[in-house]
Motif scaffolding. Structure first.
Motif, PDB file in Angstrom:
ATOM      1  N   TYR A 106      10.600  -7.002   0.295  1.00 56.76           N
ATOM      2  CA  TYR A 106       9.227  -7.337   0.659  1.00 56.76           C
ATOM      3  C   TYR A 106       8.231  -6.282   0.190  1.00 56.76           C
ATOM      4  O   TYR A 106       7.124  -6.619  -0.229  1.00 56.76           O
ATOM      5  N   ALA A 107       8.589  -5.010   0.288  1.00 59.66           N
ATOM      6  CA  ALA A 107       7.642  -3.962  -0.124  1.00 59.66           C
ATOM      7  C   ALA A 107       7.323  -4.107  -1.609  1.00 59.66           C
ATOM      8  O   ALA A 107       6.153  -4.045  -2.011  1.00 59.66           O
ATOM      9  N   THR A 108       8.333  -4.311  -2.423  1.00 56.94           N
ATOM     10  CA  THR A 108       8.122  -4.481  -3.863  1.00 56.94           C
ATOM     11  C   THR A 108       7.299  -5.733  -4.144  1.00 56.94           C
ATOM     12  O   THR A 108       6.353  -5.703  -4.938  1.00 56.94           O
ATOM     13  N   GLU A 109       7.633  -6.824  -3.486  1.00 51.38           N
ATOM     14  CA  GLU A 109       6.928  -8.093  -3.688  1.00 51.38           C
ATOM     15  C   GLU A 109       5.452  -7.965  -3.313  1.00 51.38           C
ATOM     16  O   GLU A 109       4.564  -8.382  -4.072  1.00 51.38           O
ATOM     17  N   ALA A 110       5.184  -7.373  -2.155  1.00 53.06           N
ATOM     18  CA  ALA A 110       3.798  -7.196  -1.725  1.00 53.06           C
ATOM     19  C   ALA A 110       3.068  -6.239  -2.662  1.00 53.06           C
ATOM     20  O   ALA A 110       1.925  -6.496  -3.056  1.00 53.06           O
ATOM     21  N   ALA A 111       3.723  -5.141  -3.035  1.00 46.36           N
ATOM     22  CA  ALA A 111       3.079  -4.136  -3.886  1.00 46.36           C
ATOM     23  C   ALA A 111       2.728  -4.702  -5.256  1.00 46.36           C
ATOM     24  O   ALA A 111       1.652  -4.414  -5.795  1.00 46.36           O
ATOM     25  N   LEU A 112       3.587  -5.498  -5.838  1.00 45.38           N
ATOM     26  CA  LEU A 112       3.280  -6.097  -7.142  1.00 45.38           C
ATOM     27  C   LEU A 112       2.061  -7.007  -7.050  1.00 45.38           C
ATOM     28  O   LEU A 112       1.209  -7.010  -7.944  1.00 45.38           O
ATOM     29  N   THR A 113       1.947  -7.751  -5.973  1.00 44.58           N
ATOM     30  CA  THR A 113       0.792  -8.623  -5.774  1.00 44.58           C
ATOM     31  C   THR A 113      -0.482  -7.807  -5.573  1.00 44.58           C
ATOM     32  O   THR A 113      -1.538  -8.146  -6.121  1.00 44.58           O
ATOM     33  N   VAL A 114      -0.377  -6.719  -4.827  1.00 40.92           N
ATOM     34  CA  VAL A 114      -1.526  -5.847  -4.608  1.00 40.92           C
ATOM     35  C   VAL A 114      -1.953  -5.201  -5.928  1.00 40.92           C
ATOM     36  O   VAL A 114      -3.148  -5.117  -6.224  1.00 40.92           O
ATOM     37  N   LEU A 115      -0.988  -4.734  -6.737  1.00 40.83           N
ATOM     38  CA  LEU A 115      -1.329  -4.165  -8.045  1.00 40.83           C
ATOM     39  C   LEU A 115      -2.081  -5.171  -8.902  1.00 40.83           C
ATOM     40  O   LEU A 115      -3.103  -4.843  -9.515  1.00 40.83           O
ATOM     41  N   THR A 116      -1.588  -6.383  -8.964  1.00 37.41           N
ATOM     42  CA  THR A 116      -2.235  -7.422  -9.757  1.00 37.41           C
ATOM     43  C   THR A 116      -3.664  -7.645  -9.277  1.00 37.41           C
ATOM     44  O   THR A 116      -4.592  -7.733 -10.081  1.00 37.41           O
ATOM     45  N   HIS A 117      -3.842  -7.710  -7.981  1.00 35.38           N
ATOM     46  CA  HIS A 117      -5.188  -7.886  -7.419  1.00 35.38           C
ATOM     47  C   HIS A 117      -6.080  -6.697  -7.783  1.00 35.38           C
ATOM     48  O   HIS A 117      -7.236  -6.872  -8.193  1.00 35.38           O
ATOM     49  N   GLY A 118      -5.543  -5.496  -7.644  1.00 31.37           N
ATOM     50  CA  GLY A 118      -6.326  -4.296  -7.944  1.00 31.37           C
ATOM     51  C   GLY A 118      -6.770  -4.232  -9.391  1.00 31.37           C
ATOM     52  O   GLY A 118      -7.916  -3.875  -9.691  1.00 31.37           O
ATOM     53  N   PHE A 119      -5.880  -4.601 -10.295  1.00 38.45           N
ATOM     54  CA  PHE A 119      -6.212  -4.539 -11.714  1.00 38.45           C
ATOM     55  C   PHE A 119      -7.011  -5.759 -12.176  1.00 38.45           C
ATOM     56  O   PHE A 119      -8.044  -5.616 -12.818  1.00 38.45           O
ATOM     57  N   ASP A 120      -6.525  -6.951 -11.851  1.00 42.43           N
ATOM     58  CA  ASP A 120      -7.133  -8.173 -12.396  1.00 42.43           C
ATOM     59  C   ASP A 120      -8.401  -8.610 -11.667  1.00 42.43           C
ATOM     60  O   ASP A 120      -9.320  -9.135 -12.290  1.00 42.43           O
ATOM     61  N   THR A 121      -8.464  -8.427 -10.364  1.00 39.62           N
ATOM     62  CA  THR A 121      -9.619  -8.865  -9.597  1.00 39.62           C
ATOM     63  C   THR A 121     -10.631  -7.744  -9.392  1.00 39.62           C
ATOM     64  O   THR A 121     -11.830  -7.942  -9.592  1.00 39.62           O
ATOM     65  N   LEU A 122     -10.143  -6.577  -9.001  1.00 40.20           N
ATOM     66  CA  LEU A 122     -11.050  -5.460  -8.725  1.00 40.20           C
ATOM     67  C   LEU A 122     -11.382  -4.648  -9.977  1.00 40.20           C
ATOM     68  O   LEU A 122     -12.334  -3.867  -9.969  1.00 40.20           O
ATOM     69  N   GLY A 123     -10.594  -4.820 -11.037  1.00 41.13           N
ATOM     70  CA  GLY A 123     -10.855  -4.108 -12.284  1.00 41.13           C
ATOM     71  C   GLY A 123     -10.603  -2.610 -12.218  1.00 41.13           C
ATOM     72  O   GLY A 123     -11.194  -1.846 -12.989  1.00 41.13           O
ATOM     73  N   LEU A 124      -9.714  -2.196 -11.327  1.00 35.12           N
ATOM     74  CA  LEU A 124      -9.416  -0.764 -11.223  1.00 35.12           C
ATOM     75  C   LEU A 124      -8.741  -0.273 -12.506  1.00 35.12           C
ATOM     76  O   LEU A 124      -7.866  -0.954 -13.037  1.00 35.12           O
ATOM     77  N   PRO A 125      -9.114   0.899 -12.998  1.00 29.25           N
ATOM     78  CA  PRO A 125      -8.477   1.421 -14.210  1.00 29.25           C
ATOM     79  C   PRO A 125      -7.113   2.036 -13.941  1.00 29.25           C
ATOM     80  O   PRO A 125      -6.265   2.106 -14.835  1.00 29.25           O
ATOM     81  N   GLU A 126      -6.898   2.502 -12.707  1.00 29.78           N
ATOM     82  CA  GLU A 126      -5.654   3.176 -12.349  1.00 29.78           C
ATOM     83  C   GLU A 126      -5.443   3.040 -10.851  1.00 29.78           C
ATOM     84  O   GLU A 126      -6.397   2.967 -10.077  1.00 29.78           O
ATOM     85  N   ILE A 127      -4.175   2.998 -10.455  1.00 31.56           N
ATOM     86  CA  ILE A 127      -3.824   2.973  -9.041  1.00 31.56           C
ATOM     87  C   ILE A 127      -2.792   4.076  -8.810  1.00 31.56           C
ATOM     88  O   ILE A 127      -1.868   4.261  -9.605  1.00 31.56           O
ATOM     89  N   LEU A 128      -2.984   4.798  -7.714  1.00 37.65           N
ATOM     90  CA  LEU A 128      -2.126   5.920  -7.352  1.00 37.65           C
ATOM     91  C   LEU A 128      -1.249   5.553  -6.164  1.00 37.65           C
ATOM     92  O   LEU A 128      -1.542   4.607  -5.438  1.00 37.65           O
ATOM     93  N   ALA A 129      -0.206   6.330  -5.959  1.00 41.04           N
ATOM     94  CA  ALA A 129       0.617   6.229  -4.760  1.00 41.04           C
ATOM     95  C   ALA A 129       1.082   7.630  -4.397  1.00 41.04           C
ATOM     96  O   ALA A 129       1.371   8.443  -5.277  1.00 41.04           O
ATOM     97  N   VAL A 130       1.140   7.882  -3.106  1.00 46.46           N
ATOM     98  CA  VAL A 130       1.549   9.185  -2.596  1.00 46.46           C
ATOM     99  C   VAL A 130       2.612   8.968  -1.534  1.00 46.46           C
ATOM    100  O   VAL A 130       2.501   8.054  -0.713  1.00 46.46           O
ATOM    101  N   THR A 131       3.625   9.807  -1.551  1.00 45.27           N
ATOM    102  CA  THR A 131       4.622   9.794  -0.491  1.00 45.27           C
ATOM    103  C   THR A 131       5.224  11.172  -0.346  1.00 45.27           C
ATOM    104  O   THR A 131       5.094  12.008  -1.242  1.00 45.27           O
ATOM    105  N   THR A 132       5.874  11.375   0.778  1.00 50.82           N
ATOM    106  CA  THR A 132       6.557  12.642   0.969  1.00 50.82           C
ATOM    107  C   THR A 132       7.725  12.734  -0.018  1.00 50.82           C
ATOM    108  O   THR A 132       8.282  11.721  -0.449  1.00 50.82           O
ATOM    109  N   ALA A 133       8.098  13.958  -0.327  1.00 47.32           N
ATOM    110  CA  ALA A 133       9.206  14.180  -1.261  1.00 47.32           C
ATOM    111  C   ALA A 133      10.523  13.635  -0.717  1.00 47.32           C
ATOM    112  O   ALA A 133      11.433  13.329  -1.496  1.00 47.32           O
TER     113      ALA A 133
END
Length: 179
Positions: A106-133
């Protein structure tokens, strides 16, 4: 507010019925393992109010995630502006799921959809992600969705005391990498 759909998930506006399962997630030590302190019910409810206000203000944020077949709330996924005081700026992708939803993709499925929305709809040039090591599961999702680690961007979270939550890793994906 835009609703996003995948084969198995709906990313949608938060509902009052989400508050109880969201609070249960935020009180679960395993769900919060890489996030810090457990949240009280009041803190959890206040986070949803902030999520809604952010969405209303800027048109994107953290969606509630539900299973399409059952309608059960299983967590959140979305985009957020990088917090002030971080050693970089931009828009960050993230997700958090209830333990009952772990291991299903589910995390991968949701994240791929969010990426598509961010790039295709919002026109973001780059998307970042942060997590603990130490958060190997999130790092695996980041790689599965095409992100690459930027070791030069790794940092110690100044809000965290010395310990496993302090070292953080930065991942990136450019819009041009998805074309």
């Amino acid at each position: 507010m835009v609703e996003l759909r995948t084969d198995r998930l709906v990313l949608r506006r938060w509902r009052d019925s989400d508050l109880e399962p969201w609070a249960a997630m935020n009180a679960d030590p395993e769900v919060r393992e890489h996030l810090g302190d457990l949240l009280t019910r009041e803190q959890s409810d206040a986070s949803v109010a902030r999520f809604q206000a952010d969405f209303d203000r800027r048109g994107y944020g953290w969606w509630a995630v539900e299973e399409r077949v059952t309608g059960d709330f299983v967590g959140f996924a979305g985009l957020d502006e990088v917090d002030d005081g971080m050693p970089f700026t931009g828009v960050e992708i993230g997700w958090r799921l209830a333990r009952s939803a772990w291991g299903r993709g589910y995390a991968t499925e949701a994240a791929l959809t969010v990426l598509t929305h961010g790039f295709d709809t919002l026109g973001l040039p780059e998307i970042l992600a942060v997590t603990t090591a130490t958060n190997l599961r999130s790092q695996a999702v980041m790689r599965r969705i095409g992100m690459t680690r930027d070791p030069a961007g790794d940092f110690d979270d100044p809000a965290e005391p010395e310990g496993p939550l302090r070292p953080n890793m930065l991942y990136r994906i450019a819009r041009t990498a998805r074309i």
